[in-house]
Design an enzyme around this catalytic site. Structure first.
Site, PDB file in Angstrom:
ATOM      1  N   ASP A  14      15.355  -3.286  -0.472  1.00 52.69           N
ATOM      2  CA  ASP A  14      16.358  -2.222  -0.306  1.00 52.69           C
ATOM      3  C   ASP A  14      15.823  -1.120   0.608  1.00 52.69           C
ATOM      4  O   ASP A  14      16.319   0.012   0.610  1.00 52.69           O
ATOM      5  CB  ASP A  14      16.852  -1.676  -1.659  1.00 52.69           C
ATOM      6  N   ASP A  18       8.633   3.021   0.803  1.00 48.31           N
ATOM      7  CA  ASP A  18       7.542   2.112   0.422  1.00 48.31           C
ATOM      8  C   ASP A  18       7.882   0.672   0.807  1.00 48.31           C
ATOM      9  O   ASP A  18       7.007  -0.114   1.159  1.00 48.31           O
ATOM     10  CB  ASP A  18       7.191   2.240  -1.068  1.00 48.31           C
ATOM     11  N   ASP A  19       9.196   0.348   0.801  1.00 45.00           N
ATOM     12  CA  ASP A  19       9.637  -0.983   1.285  1.00 45.00           C
ATOM     13  C   ASP A  19       9.243  -1.167   2.749  1.00 45.00           C
ATOM     14  O   ASP A  19       8.836  -2.258   3.162  1.00 45.00           O
ATOM     15  CB  ASP A  19      11.160  -1.121   1.229  1.00 45.00           C
ATOM     16  N   ASN A 164      11.019   5.609 -14.314  1.00 45.07           N
ATOM     17  CA  ASN A 164      11.063   6.729 -13.366  1.00 45.07           C
ATOM     18  C   ASN A 164      12.448   7.359 -13.339  1.00 45.07           C
ATOM     19  O   ASN A 164      12.683   8.357 -14.015  1.00 45.07           O
ATOM     20  CB  ASN A 164      10.526   6.351 -11.979  1.00 45.07           C
ATOM     21  N   GLU A 170      12.749   1.578 -14.918  1.00 42.65           N
ATOM     22  CA  GLU A 170      12.317   1.729 -13.528  1.00 42.65           C
ATOM     23  C   GLU A 170      13.512   1.408 -12.639  1.00 42.65           C
ATOM     24  O   GLU A 170      14.319   0.548 -12.950  1.00 42.65           O
ATOM     25  CB  GLU A 170      11.126   0.788 -13.281  1.00 42.65           C
ATOM     26  N   ASN A 172      14.403  -0.214  -9.774  1.00 41.52           N
ATOM     27  CA  ASN A 172      14.872  -1.530  -9.297  1.00 41.52           C
ATOM     28  C   ASN A 172      15.553  -2.326 -10.401  1.00 41.52           C
ATOM     29  O   ASN A 172      16.486  -3.082 -10.145  1.00 41.52           O
ATOM     30  CB  ASN A 172      13.708  -2.353  -8.730  1.00 41.52           C
ATOM     31  N   HIS A 249       4.653   1.949  -4.002  1.00 35.01           N
ATOM     32  CA  HIS A 249       4.951   0.869  -4.954  1.00 35.01           C
ATOM     33  C   HIS A 249       4.952  -0.531  -4.320  1.00 35.01           C
ATOM     34  O   HIS A 249       4.211  -1.417  -4.721  1.00 35.01           O
ATOM     35  CB  HIS A 249       6.366   1.049  -5.560  1.00 35.01           C
ATOM     36  N   ASP A 250       5.872  -0.730  -3.367  1.00 37.01           N
ATOM     37  CA  ASP A 250       6.300  -2.082  -3.000  1.00 37.01           C
ATOM     38  C   ASP A 250       5.244  -2.967  -2.339  1.00 37.01           C
ATOM     39  O   ASP A 250       5.227  -4.174  -2.592  1.00 37.01           O
ATOM     40  CB  ASP A 250       7.551  -2.007  -2.118  1.00 37.01           C
TER      41      ASP A 250
END
Length: 322
Positions: A14, A18-19, A164, A170, A172, A249-250
């Site tokens: 998405d 971070d993606d 979060n 979370e 996602n 994160h990702d």
């Protein structure tokens, strides 16, 4: 280990900040071969996440990867976006170079995903999801014959403890709990290992000032773009979650594929809460095996932070010279 052939990856995203760093890592790491990217609504609308995927791939000079626009909304729920963290564009903070990459037009994501994945050897494709699980749930429901091609499913999502954006959930998973339920259930009905990289791990891989100064030392347009994206992300995380440094994160999903020894995993029963208005999207991890339910998910519990950053900084340097 260069003798090892690269891990095949299909990436579903998405396309937030971070993606974008995960895409960069997937695109430039010699340990990975990126087969394709599907986009999903999550951090922003699917139109925006698709555009942001193409913007980031253009910036990294990797336009040979098939990109296909996926689900515009979760399976059963309305679309929600995360403007608080990723901004109005979904990838705020910098000016991207003129677009060179393009997405596949007029085709459904699951058709393209099935075509690309089933062209590989059985048991060879790492399905990596770094957004809501809508596309993957649609894919396995419509094309169950894709399942034998997966080597494993690696997802950034969920939490063992607090979440979060949703208290105990979370983002996602919270966006599309029903899709997560479909995917996590595969850990019971198939032999495909499901690997969950939760917040407890990703909150260790922080973009510190010293990481930002390493990127500054590139003294290039690309370095400036990375620095601006990560600085915007840092400010959002500070304003919303009071983090001094933001968690990247990702890319943990891909760092795990590059060097699994950096992570410690334990197999647990993990169920997705789908029916509560307060806790929908909670990943209920049965740490002490008290439920007696089958263990279905390998949950990452620790990460070697310096090992993670050596992989990321190497990728940043490769992308900078690409």
């Amino acid at each position: 280990d260069l003798s090892k052939s690269p891990e095949l990856v299909f990436l579903d995203t998405d396309a937030g900040h971070d993606d974008a760093m995960a895409m960069l890592l997937a695109g430039v790491s010699p340990s990975l071969k990126l087969l394709g990217i599907s986009t999903v609504a999550g951090n922003q609308t699917v139109e925006k996440t698709t555009l942001n995927t193409l913007r980031m791939l253009t910036a990294c000079n990797i336009c040979d990867i098939p990109v296909v626009k996926g689900a515009h909304k979760p399976l059963c729920r309305p679309t929600v976006v995360c403007e608080e963290i990723h901004g109005e564009s979904g990838l705020d903070g910098t000016t991207f170079p003129p677009l060179k990459c393009s997405a596949i037009e007029n085709r459904k994501a699951i058709d393209v995903m099935f075509e690309i994945i089933s062209a590989q050897e059985k048991g060879s494709v790492n399905m990596v999801t770094i957004g809501p699980l809508t596309n993957l749930a649609n894919l396995v429901n419509i094309y169950p014959e894709v399942l034998p091609y997966f080597k494993r499913i690696v997802l950034m999502g969920g939490a063992i403890g607090p979440g979060n954006m949703g208290g105990v959930s979370e983002w996602n998973i919270q966006v599309d709990p029903e899709a997560a339920h479909v995917v996590f259930s595969l850990g019971k009905t198939t032999d495909i290992p499901i690997v969950m990289i939760p917040l407890e791990v990703t909150h260790e891989t922080l973009v510190t000032r010293s990481i930002l100064s390493s990127i500054d030392s590139f003294q290039s347009k690309f370095g400036k773009l990375l620095h601006e994206l990560l600085t915007f992300f840092s400010k959002s995380y500070h304003d919303v979650f009071h983090f001094d440094d933001p968690p990247l994160h990702d890319p943990n999903t891909l760092a795990f594929l590059i060097d699994p020894s950096l992570y410690s995993l334990t197999k647990y029963n993990v169920e997705i809460e789908c029916s509560s208005s307060l806790t929908a999207g909670c990943t209920v991890v049965d740490l002490f095996n008290l439920s007696g339910r089958p263990k279905n998910v390998f949950v990452a519990e620790k990460v070697n932070v310096s090992g993670f950053w050596s992989i990321m900084l190497d990728a940043f340097r490769r992308a900078n010279t690409n």
